[in-house]
Write an enzyme that holds these catalytic residues in place. Structure first.
Site, PDB file in Angstrom:
ATOM      1  N   ARG A  45       0.834  -1.201   0.000  1.00  0.00           N
ATOM      2  CA  ARG A  45       0.000   0.000   0.000  1.00  0.00           C
ATOM      3  C   ARG A  45       0.873   1.256   0.000  1.00  0.00           C
ATOM      4  O   ARG A  45       2.082   1.179   0.127  1.00  0.00           O
ATOM      5  CB  ARG A  45      -0.940  -0.012   1.218  1.00  0.00           C
ATOM      6  CG  ARG A  45      -0.167  -0.335   2.483  1.00  0.00           C
ATOM      7  CD  ARG A  45      -0.579   0.379   3.684  1.00  0.00           C
ATOM      8  NE  ARG A  45      -0.570   1.790   3.568  1.00  0.00           N
ATOM      9  CZ  ARG A  45       0.526   2.561   3.729  1.00  0.00           C
ATOM     10  NH1 ARG A  45       1.705   2.042   3.985  1.00  0.00           N
ATOM     11  NH2 ARG A  45       0.429   3.873   3.631  1.00  0.00           N
ATOM     12  N   GLY A  46       0.172   2.424  -0.108  1.00  0.00           N
ATOM     13  CA  GLY A  46       0.899   3.688  -0.235  1.00  0.00           C
ATOM     14  C   GLY A  46       1.120   3.930  -1.717  1.00  0.00           C
ATOM     15  O   GLY A  46       1.570   3.038  -2.451  1.00  0.00           O
ATOM     16  N   ALA A  47       0.797   5.164  -2.170  1.00  0.00           N
ATOM     17  CA  ALA A  47       0.744   5.428  -3.610  1.00  0.00           C
ATOM     18  C   ALA A  47       2.010   5.003  -4.381  1.00  0.00           C
ATOM     19  O   ALA A  47       1.914   4.236  -5.355  1.00  0.00           O
ATOM     20  CB  ALA A  47       0.420   6.898  -3.837  1.00  0.00           C
ATOM     21  N   GLN A 198      -3.299   2.864   9.689  1.00  0.00           N
ATOM     22  CA  GLN A 198      -1.949   2.985   9.124  1.00  0.00           C
ATOM     23  C   GLN A 198      -1.047   3.864   9.989  1.00  0.00           C
ATOM     24  O   GLN A 198       0.168   3.670  10.023  1.00  0.00           O
ATOM     25  CB  GLN A 198      -2.010   3.569   7.702  1.00  0.00           C
ATOM     26  CG  GLN A 198      -2.561   2.630   6.656  1.00  0.00           C
ATOM     27  CD  GLN A 198      -4.055   2.790   6.479  1.00  0.00           C
ATOM     28  OE1 GLN A 198      -4.778   3.143   7.407  1.00  0.00           O
ATOM     29  NE2 GLN A 198      -4.558   2.523   5.287  1.00  0.00           N
ATOM     30  N   ASP A 239      -2.227  10.836  -2.675  1.00  0.00           N
ATOM     31  CA  ASP A 239      -2.455   9.743  -3.633  1.00  0.00           C
ATOM     32  C   ASP A 239      -2.664  10.263  -5.037  1.00  0.00           C
ATOM     33  O   ASP A 239      -2.438   9.562  -6.016  1.00  0.00           O
ATOM     34  CB  ASP A 239      -3.646   8.896  -3.201  1.00  0.00           C
ATOM     35  CG  ASP A 239      -3.252   8.016  -2.031  1.00  0.00           C
ATOM     36  OD1 ASP A 239      -3.250   8.507  -0.899  1.00  0.00           O
ATOM     37  OD2 ASP A 239      -2.882   6.852  -2.271  1.00  0.00           O
ATOM     38  N   ASN A 249      -5.976  12.250  -0.373  1.00  0.00           N
ATOM     39  CA  ASN A 249      -5.129  11.475   0.532  1.00  0.00           C
ATOM     40  C   ASN A 249      -6.062  10.722   1.481  1.00  0.00           C
ATOM     41  O   ASN A 249      -7.288  10.863   1.406  1.00  0.00           O
ATOM     42  CB  ASN A 249      -4.171  12.401   1.295  1.00  0.00           C
ATOM     43  CG  ASN A 249      -3.093  11.616   2.043  1.00  0.00           C
ATOM     44  OD1 ASN A 249      -2.464  10.717   1.467  1.00  0.00           O
ATOM     45  ND2 ASN A 249      -2.879  11.919   3.304  1.00  0.00           N
ATOM     46  N   LYS A 250      -5.483   9.933   2.342  1.00  0.00           N
ATOM     47  CA  LYS A 250      -6.265   9.087   3.249  1.00  0.00           C
ATOM     48  C   LYS A 250      -7.406   9.848   3.919  1.00  0.00           C
ATOM     49  O   LYS A 250      -7.238  10.994   4.336  1.00  0.00           O
ATOM     50  CB  LYS A 250      -5.304   8.517   4.301  1.00  0.00           C
ATOM     51  CG  LYS A 250      -5.919   7.629   5.348  1.00  0.00           C
ATOM     52  CD  LYS A 250      -6.742   6.489   4.775  1.00  0.00           C
ATOM     53  CE  LYS A 250      -5.952   5.625   3.813  1.00  0.00           C
ATOM     54  NZ  LYS A 250      -6.817   4.749   2.987  1.00  0.00           N
TER      55      LYS A 250
HETATM   56  O1  MRU Z   1      -4.885   3.180   1.749  1.00  0.00           O
HETATM   57  P1  MRU Z   1      -3.415   3.442   1.793  1.00  0.00           P
HETATM   58  O2  MRU Z   1      -2.765   2.945   3.035  1.00  0.00           O
HETATM   59  O3  MRU Z   1      -2.716   2.965   0.546  1.00  0.00           O
HETATM   60  O4  MRU Z   1      -3.314   5.037   1.819  1.00  0.00           O
HETATM   61  C1  MRU Z   1      -2.051   5.636   1.821  1.00  0.00           C
HETATM   62  C2  MRU Z   1      -2.077   7.107   1.909  1.00  0.00           C
HETATM   63  O5  MRU Z   1      -3.115   7.718   1.945  1.00  0.00           O
HETATM   64  C3  MRU Z   1      -0.754   7.811   1.845  1.00  0.00           C
HETATM   65  O6  MRU Z   1      -0.787   9.000   2.573  1.00  0.00           O
HETATM   66  C4  MRU Z   1      -0.428   8.144   0.381  1.00  0.00           C
HETATM   67  O7  MRU Z   1      -0.529   7.004  -0.422  1.00  0.00           O
HETATM   68  C5  MRU Z   1       0.941   8.724   0.228  1.00  0.00           C
HETATM   69  S1  MRU Z   1       2.213   7.514   0.465  1.00  0.00           S
HETATM   70  C6  MRU Z   1       3.707   8.266   0.186  1.00  0.00           C
END
Ligand code: MRU
Length: 351
Positions: A45-47, A198, A239, A249-250
């Site tokens: 996970r994470g963009a 997270q 994201d 973002n989240k």
């Molecule tokens: O659902 P996730 O855990 O993939 O969400 C992640 C986020 O929202 C992060 O803040 C975003 O991807 C940036 S990661 C450098």
């Protein structure tokens, strides 16, 4: 730094992030379907990491199809690409990485190259994407660290750290760089980040591993701490960033941005250009992932609401660009007006 994703010559080995912080459990697979499922389930996970993982997923799919006829080989690649594209809709890095991979195989297909050659070039591109992310992380970390002073108390939401990327991370990379490389004694408040935690599970884990002081807070505590002047700065990842500076973002990021604005606290967004989407003129064009309501209704294996009651579970929200003090990218720190500044950035990138 924990090496949490690795290409092993024939397999992809990665840390299952759903098991953190209690277990550091690695999955090793030669099956692109396992990678797709891992992205869906947030094991990966994470963009930026979603982009890197998908690129390696394409390689696994291509290797699997090597025994097939040329025609079936390329038909399989289309299927692999579609499957990976369907995993998560919001992080634009997924589509950015898959577009790069697709350009490679379509060019080689048009040149009548053999499938073996296509596999080699796809692997080369996936390694490039991972290496570029590492380099980008370091640049963002260095630029972002400039925004912090010794003694700053910094709030972050979700996890935009090494676990979400290939190396330092973005928002957390800047904090880590300030502390580890520049000796700034910062303190971090990590929003727990409901529903999947997270912040509590991953951000706290990463900071603790680096000996950076961190306190986990429930998502609804940020306003109180800001009112008491216990937070100096906020930094988050993204994201997908639209052309006008609106960004996804989240879920919960928008609320934090509003609170920071009200309390006149700087609110920074750290993101690589691979998270910028020139196709989205503003935030209303960003697709928002809706996840299974069970993630909200069940906590730690126990149902927390009456069985008859449903829930909503948007995984991301959109924060308007006017609430952002500055964006930190690998090209430096960008301040408003974002529309104009991004336009020249995209022009330089050829986008
Ligand atoms: O659902 P996730 O855990 O993939 O969400 C992640 C986020 O929202 C992060 O803040 C975003 O991807 C940036 S990661 C450098």
């Amino acid at each position: 730094m924990l090496k949490h994703i690795e290409w092993n010559g024939r397999n992809l080995r990665f840390l299952d992030q759903t098991r953190l912080p209690l277990e550091e459990y690695f999955i090793e697979t030669a099956d692109y379907r396992v990678v797709a499922e891992a992205i869906r389930k947030l094991q990966l996970r994470g963009a930026p990491l979603i982009g890197v993982s998908a690129a390696y997923g394409v390689c696994l799919g291509a290797i699997e199809a090597l025994g097939d006829s040329r025609e079936r080989f390329f038909a399989s690649l289309e299927k692999v690409d579609e499957e990976l594209r369907s995993t998560r809709p919001t992080a634009v890095n997924l589509f950015w990485a898959l577009d790069r991979m697709k350009r490679i195989w379509q060019t080689l297909q048009a040149r009548d190259e053999a499938p073996q050659k296509v596999v080699e070039e796809l692997l080369e591109e996936a390694h490039h994407i991972a290496r570029e992310d590492e380099e980008t992380n370091e640049k963002i970390a260095r630029y972002g660290a400039q925004l912090f002073q010794d003694g700053d108390r910094i709030l972050t939401h979700c996890n935009a750290g090494a676990l979400a990327c290939s190396a330092w991370g973005t928002a957390l990379g800047a904090i880590t760089w300030a502390f580890v490389k520049e000796g700034k004694r910062v303190v971090v408040y990590a929003d727990e980040t409901r529903p999947l935690l997270q912040g509590a599970r991953l951000t706290a884990f990463e900071l603790w591993k680096n000996d950076i002081p961190v306190r986990v807070i429930c998502d609804n505590m940020a306003g109180f701490l800001m009112a008491r002047r216990e937070i100096d700065k906020v930094i988050v990842g993204a994201d997908r960033v639209a052309r006008n500076g609106d960004f996804a973002n989240k879920i919960g990021t928008y609320t934090v941005a509003l609170l920071a604005h009200y309390h006149r606290i700087p609110f920074y967004v750290a993101a690589p250009l691979s998270s910028f989407d020139p196709q989205s003129p503003d935030g209303s064009h960003i697709p928002i992932e809706e996840r299974n309501p069970e993630e909200v209704l069940v906590f730690n294996g126990r149902r927390i609401a009456p069985c008859e009651v449903g829930a909503k579970n948007p995984a991301f929200d959109v924060t308007p660009g006017h609430l952002v003090t500055a964006f930190i990218t690998e090209r430096g720190i960008i301040r408003p007006p974002y529309k104009e500044h991004f336009e020249s950035l995209f022009a330089q990138e050829g986008g």
